[in-house]
Design a protein around this motif. Sequence first.
Motif, mmCIF file in Angstrom:
data_model
loop_
_atom_site.group_PDB
_atom_site.id
_atom_site.type_symbol
_atom_site.label_atom_id
_atom_site.label_comp_id
_atom_site.label_asym_id
_atom_site.label_seq_id
_atom_site.Cartn_x
_atom_site.Cartn_y
_atom_site.Cartn_z
ATOM 1 N N MET A 1 0.740 -1.073 -0.062
ATOM 2 C CA MET A 1 -0.144 0.033 -0.049
ATOM 3 C C MET A 1 0.999 1.218 0.087
ATOM 4 S SD MET A 1 -2.924 1.403 2.585
ATOM 5 C CE MET A 1 -3.782 -0.377 2.949
ATOM 6 N N ASN A 2 0.670 2.235 -0.915
ATOM 7 C CA ASN A 2 1.524 3.327 -0.875
ATOM 8 C C ASN A 2 0.978 4.460 0.246
ATOM 9 O OD1 ASN A 2 -0.700 4.518 -1.964
ATOM 10 N ND2 ASN A 2 0.020 4.595 -4.131
ATOM 11 N N ALA A 3 1.696 5.526 0.180
ATOM 12 C CA ALA A 3 1.843 6.435 1.257
ATOM 13 C C ALA A 3 0.075 7.171 1.033
ATOM 14 C CB ALA A 3 2.648 7.466 1.199
ATOM 15 N N SER A 4 -0.224 7.447 -0.183
ATOM 16 C CA SER A 4 -1.480 8.268 -0.329
ATOM 17 C C SER A 4 -2.660 7.218 0.087
ATOM 18 C CB SER A 4 -1.435 9.003 -1.674
ATOM 19 O OG SER A 4 -1.506 7.798 -2.769
ATOM 20 N N LEU B 1 1.856 6.035 12.651
ATOM 21 C CA LEU B 1 1.142 5.196 11.738
ATOM 22 C C LEU B 1 1.401 5.696 10.323
ATOM 23 C CD1 LEU B 1 -2.395 4.732 13.223
ATOM 24 C CD2 LEU B 1 -0.704 2.972 12.975
ATOM 25 N N LEU B 2 1.509 7.243 10.242
ATOM 26 C CA LEU B 2 1.368 7.748 8.676
ATOM 27 C C LEU B 2 2.686 8.185 8.574
ATOM 28 C CD1 LEU B 2 -1.899 9.508 8.860
ATOM 29 C CD2 LEU B 2 -1.242 7.261 7.782
ATOM 30 N N ASP B 3 3.604 8.629 9.266
ATOM 31 C CA ASP B 3 4.737 9.029 9.015
ATOM 32 C C ASP B 3 6.041 8.331 9.798
ATOM 33 O OD1 ASP B 3 6.675 10.912 8.029
ATOM 34 O OD2 ASP B 3 6.189 12.685 9.311
ATOM 35 N N PRO B 4 6.228 7.098 9.727
ATOM 36 C CA PRO B 4 7.185 6.281 10.477
ATOM 37 C C PRO B 4 8.461 6.569 10.482
ATOM 38 C CG PRO B 4 6.256 4.703 8.831
ATOM 39 C CD PRO B 4 5.705 6.268 8.804
ATOM 40 N N VAL B 5 9.006 7.292 9.436
ATOM 41 C CA VAL B 5 10.244 7.444 8.992
ATOM 42 C C VAL B 5 10.904 8.845 9.908
ATOM 43 C CG1 VAL B 5 12.122 8.223 7.117
ATOM 44 C CG2 VAL B 5 10.255 6.643 6.808
ATOM 45 N N ASN B 6 9.901 9.707 10.036
ATOM 46 C CA ASN B 6 10.284 10.745 10.524
ATOM 47 C C ASN B 6 9.867 11.007 11.899
ATOM 48 O OD1 ASN B 6 11.447 11.971 8.272
ATOM 49 N ND2 ASN B 6 9.374 12.543 7.505
ATOM 50 N N ARG B 7 9.981 9.938 12.679
ATOM 51 C CA ARG B 7 9.347 9.841 14.308
ATOM 52 C C ARG B 7 10.660 10.349 14.905
ATOM 53 N NH1 ARG B 7 8.004 4.214 16.098
ATOM 54 N NH2 ARG B 7 8.554 3.382 14.060
#
Length: 160
Positions: free
Chosen positions: A1-4, A154-160
Amino acid sequence: MNASSSKFLAATILIYVCAAITQSIGTAVQSLFVPDFMLIATCCLGMFLSRTGSMAAGATCGILEGAMIGANLTWYGLTRLLAGWLVTIFKSMEMESNALIAGVITAIVSFISQLLLLFVAPSAAIGVSFLATIGTALVNGVLAAPLFALLKRLLDPVNR
């Protein structure tokens, strides 16, 4: 599933859950400062969505909320659409994205949105309604912090 698509799915689920909470506590809470869960969802989602997505989420939340309480859908839809737009304005200021900032932005946007709704669809007791607007904005800000933290995970796991 992609980000959008994951953001769309999260927005749909969150709006549905907030609508269910709003509908279930509508008459149960006898307080002056009742949280506006649909507005909290609009503000928190707006911090992760594009400007168009944030405004669409706000309009959707406003129309649903207006329909649930039997109010004028136009004013609820427009004030919540404005709330979604205001969140993206604050987001464009490039502040650090954390739960405290999310709470403050939600409180400010809630106050502006509710105040605008108070003027375009006035109630009989304007003084009490104004006091309730301030209290609701503060409660919304407090409740937005944990929701923002959950959405960030949930939506931004890289920038935690």
